[in-house]
Design a protein around this motif. Structure first.
Motif, mmCIF file in Angstrom:
data_model
loop_
_atom_site.group_PDB
_atom_site.id
_atom_site.type_symbol
_atom_site.label_atom_id
_atom_site.label_comp_id
_atom_site.label_asym_id
_atom_site.label_seq_id
_atom_site.Cartn_x
_atom_site.Cartn_y
_atom_site.Cartn_z
ATOM 1 N N UNK A 150 0.833 -1.194 0.000
ATOM 2 C CA UNK A 150 0.000 0.000 0.000
ATOM 3 C C UNK A 150 0.873 1.252 0.000
ATOM 4 N N UNK A 151 0.333 2.389 -0.455
ATOM 5 C CA UNK A 151 1.112 3.633 -0.456
ATOM 6 C C UNK A 151 1.720 3.914 0.923
ATOM 7 N N UNK A 152 3.029 4.236 0.915
ATOM 8 C CA UNK A 152 3.721 4.528 2.161
ATOM 9 C C UNK A 152 4.190 3.311 2.926
ATOM 10 N N UNK A 153 3.975 2.118 2.378
ATOM 11 C CA UNK A 153 4.388 0.887 3.038
ATOM 12 C C UNK A 153 5.542 0.234 2.276
ATOM 13 N N UNK A 154 6.500 -0.336 3.005
ATOM 14 C CA UNK A 154 7.633 -1.023 2.389
ATOM 15 C C UNK A 154 7.200 -2.452 2.030
ATOM 16 N N UNK A 155 7.474 -2.918 0.787
ATOM 17 C CA UNK A 155 7.081 -4.275 0.402
ATOM 18 C C UNK A 155 7.692 -5.336 1.319
ATOM 19 N N UNK A 156 6.965 -6.433 1.490
ATOM 20 C CA UNK A 156 7.418 -7.512 2.361
ATOM 21 C C UNK A 156 8.738 -8.108 1.881
ATOM 22 N N UNK A 157 8.945 -8.162 0.562
ATOM 23 C CA UNK A 157 10.188 -8.730 0.030
ATOM 24 C C UNK A 157 11.397 -7.932 0.484
ATOM 25 N N UNK A 158 11.261 -6.612 0.593
ATOM 26 C CA UNK A 158 12.363 -5.757 1.051
ATOM 27 C C UNK A 158 12.608 -5.975 2.539
ATOM 28 N N UNK A 159 11.537 -6.046 3.320
ATOM 29 C CA UNK A 159 11.686 -6.264 4.761
ATOM 30 C C UNK A 159 12.421 -7.566 5.062
ATOM 31 N N UNK A 160 11.983 -8.648 4.443
ATOM 32 C CA UNK A 160 12.613 -9.955 4.709
ATOM 33 C C UNK A 160 14.073 -9.963 4.271
ATOM 34 N N UNK A 161 14.376 -9.246 3.196
ATOM 35 C CA UNK A 161 15.765 -9.167 2.734
ATOM 36 C C UNK A 161 16.658 -8.515 3.781
ATOM 37 N N UNK A 162 16.174 -7.462 4.417
ATOM 38 C CA UNK A 162 16.947 -6.782 5.448
ATOM 39 C C UNK A 162 17.118 -7.675 6.682
ATOM 40 N N UNK A 163 16.089 -8.457 7.020
ATOM 41 C CA UNK A 163 16.211 -9.360 8.168
ATOM 42 C C UNK A 163 17.289 -10.416 7.903
ATOM 43 N N UNK A 164 17.258 -10.990 6.722
ATOM 44 C CA UNK A 164 18.253 -11.995 6.355
ATOM 45 C C UNK A 164 19.655 -11.383 6.355
ATOM 46 N N UNK A 165 19.765 -10.179 5.818
ATOM 47 C CA UNK A 165 21.068 -9.518 5.757
ATOM 48 C C UNK A 165 21.633 -9.215 7.133
ATOM 49 N N UNK A 166 20.767 -8.830 8.063
ATOM 50 C CA UNK A 166 21.237 -8.548 9.419
ATOM 51 C C UNK A 166 21.823 -9.773 10.085
ATOM 52 N N UNK A 167 21.162 -10.924 9.916
ATOM 53 C CA UNK A 167 21.670 -12.166 10.506
ATOM 54 C C UNK A 167 22.975 -12.591 9.854
ATOM 55 N N UNK A 168 23.039 -12.491 8.530
ATOM 56 C CA UNK A 168 24.251 -12.891 7.810
ATOM 57 C C UNK A 168 25.432 -12.000 8.165
ATOM 58 N N UNK A 169 25.186 -10.708 8.338
ATOM 59 C CA UNK A 169 26.236 -9.755 8.707
ATOM 60 C C UNK A 169 26.928 -10.220 9.994
ATOM 61 N N UNK A 170 26.147 -10.486 11.009
ATOM 62 C CA UNK A 170 26.707 -10.853 12.306
ATOM 63 C C UNK A 170 27.452 -12.187 12.243
ATOM 64 N N UNK A 171 26.876 -13.180 11.591
ATOM 65 C CA UNK A 171 27.500 -14.505 11.542
ATOM 66 C C UNK A 171 28.819 -14.489 10.777
ATOM 67 N N UNK A 172 28.870 -13.752 9.667
ATOM 68 C CA UNK A 172 30.101 -13.704 8.871
ATOM 69 C C UNK A 172 31.232 -13.033 9.638
#
Length: 500
Positions: free
Chosen positions: A173-195
């Motif tokens: 919806x207008x003003x909302x971030x797509x779910x695909x972008x949100x999940x990508x950031x969650x995955x990236x945060x976990x990968x950042x720390x583990x690496x």
């Protein structure tokens, strides 16, 4: 004592592996932050000023972390404590960024996220200089580039993969971030720390005593000694000039109603002048054993090679910043014909831009394998000229290609240039720095990465509005021209700077 021993392939692999996570954070930022800003209501000409957080945090954070890490030694070592702290903070920021409800909160979160990433990233450059002999440093920086490429491939393509492989929505919806972008950031945060954790616990560091002994055995032409203090009146007089220019510029911009982004330049001039005046007082008071003074002292006494590379870096990173901030807008508007951020065409174009970013990072990972051999045969300087020219041609060709699928071809050149930018200037520089100041000089070298980005943030929006009718594609063309100029500027670097 003899020179540093050569490390095995897997030892270099372990010490560089953390860059996989770091670049996942940066790639998610580069490919998606403009999209987030536009979704939350930002106009095209506002995007550069919103992006100013990225270079400005690097300008402030990296020299501070470099100075501190040069003086750190504890159970985790010298650089690794900063890897760990930065990774924890950046991972948390990556989780919060796509959930920003308003534009101003997204801009503020970008400041926090970028500062945290810089805390982790800055010591990694010095880490290679600390741990590897000169003959292996090109390989070390190339290994970092390989992981940068791999991490960016995954992170840049994540929204597209989630949408096309797992049916995750890429519209909202207008003003909302797509779910695909949100999940990508969650995955990236976990990968950042583990690496980063992998590098922290799978490597060791040389003690300060060992590094001093290694320095004593270096070739004399690659030994850069400390220099005498700069006269306090030179700091004061120079500072007054810079401060007056900054204040006059600020007043002129305000009185003429000029583009608000120009305040960045005026503020930068004034801040540099104020810092010099402060340093003059510190020197007169004999207070020279502090970070502010030492950073300014080392800035004014940096090696000749660093000054020469500064020109190369300026044009290179101006070009990259233009691509990062206008890539999404150029592809969505010029190649997909969309400007409505809620439309399927716009979001398909934004996802395809993520694939293009993944592609150039993939090509960079492959180029990183070849660059040490290329540099060994042609030298770092000539190799960098060739690689940057290929990247510049790639960016310019976006203007002449109409089929979005064919944009993968110029990304080959962009990827080669990216791999070169991340390795060869550091190989040339690190061979000419003392180990006890490797961190602070790598932080100062970052000035010549972030200053061009600040300049770009100040003037790119103005240039596109005044001369190119706000057509984002011309931002990429400007970047391509400047990248070619950067390549030829590499020939200004002394031949003696080549690693032995």
């Amino acid at each position: 004592m003899k020179e540093k021993p050569s490390l095995s392939f897997w030892q270099i692999w372990n010490m560089c592996f953390g860059f996989l996570g770091i670049q996942m954070g940066f790639a998610l930022q580069n490919a998606n932050v403009s999209r987030i800003f536009q979704t939350l209501g930002a106009d095209i000409d506002e995007i550069p000023i919103l992006w100013v957080a990225a270079p400005l945090t690097g300008l402030i954070v990296q020299p501070i972390i470099g100075y501190m890490s040069d003086r750190t030694w504890n159970s985790l070592g010298r650089r690794r404590p900063y890897f760990l702290v930065g990774a924890i903070l950046a991972s948390v920021a990556l989780f919060f960024m796509p959930n920003s409800p308003t534009l101003w909160m997204a801009a503020g979160m970008l400041w926090i996220m970028d500062a945290s990433i810089n805390v982790s990233m800055e010591p990694f450059r010095a880490f290679v200089g600390d741990m590897l002999p000169e003959k292996q440093r090109t390989s070390g920086f190339a290994m970092q580039t390989f992981f940068i490429g791999v991490g960016a491939i995954i992170a840049s393509a994540l929204p597209w993969m989630l949408t096309n492989w797992f049916d995750v929505a890429n519209t909202a919806a207008p003003g909302e971030i797509p779910e695909s972008v949100k999940l990508s950031f969650y995955f990236g945060g976990a990968a950042f720390l583990l690496a980063v954790l992998w590098t922290v616990f799978r490597t060791r560091e040389y003690s300060p005593e060992e590094l001093r002994a290694f320095d004593a055995a270096r070739p004399p032409e690659h030994v850069f000694g400390d220099t005498s203090l700069r006269a306090a009146e030179k700091y004061r007089n120079g500072g007054i000039v810079w401060l007056v220019i900054g204040l006059a510029g600020w007043a002129w911009i305000a009185s003429q109603g000029l583009d608000k982004q120009l305040y960045i330049l005026a503020g930068g001039f004034g801040a540099f002048g104020a810092l010099q005046i402060i340093v003059s007082f510190l020197q007169n008071a004999g207070a020279t054993k502090n970070g502010v003074y030492e950073v300014m002292h080392d800035l004014f006494h940096m090696p000749r090679v660093m000054k020469q590379l500064a020109v190369v870096q300026f044009f290179s990173w101006f070009a990259l910043f233009a691509m990062w901030i206008y890539g999404t807008s150029a592809v969505t508007s010029y190649h997909f014909g969309a400007s409505d951020v809620t439309s399927a065409a716009y979001n398909d174009g934004a996802d395809w831009n993520g694939i293009l970013f993944a592609a150039y990072n993939g090509f960079a990972a492959l180029a990183a394998i070849a660059i040490p051999f290329m540099a060994g045969r042609l030298g770092c300087r000539m190799s960098h000229l060739i690689n940057l020219s290929l990247g510049g041609i790639g960016l310019i060709s976006f203007f002449f290609i109409s089929d979005p699928k064919l944009l993968l071809i110029p990304m080959i050149g962009v990827g080669i240039a990216w791999a070169s930018i991340l390795s060869l200037p550091y190989a040339l520089l690190s061979s000419n720095l003392p180990s006890h100041k490797m961190g602070i000089y790598m932080g100062i070298f970052n000035f010549f990465i972030v200053i061009p980005q600040l300049v770009a943030a100040s003037i790119l929006g103005l240039l596109l509005r005044e001369f190119f009718d706000l057509q984002a594609i011309y931002g990429l063309v400007i970047g391509g021209v400047l990248m070619i100029i950067a390549g030829f500027a590499t020939l200004l670097v002394d031949k003696e700077a080549e690693p032995q």
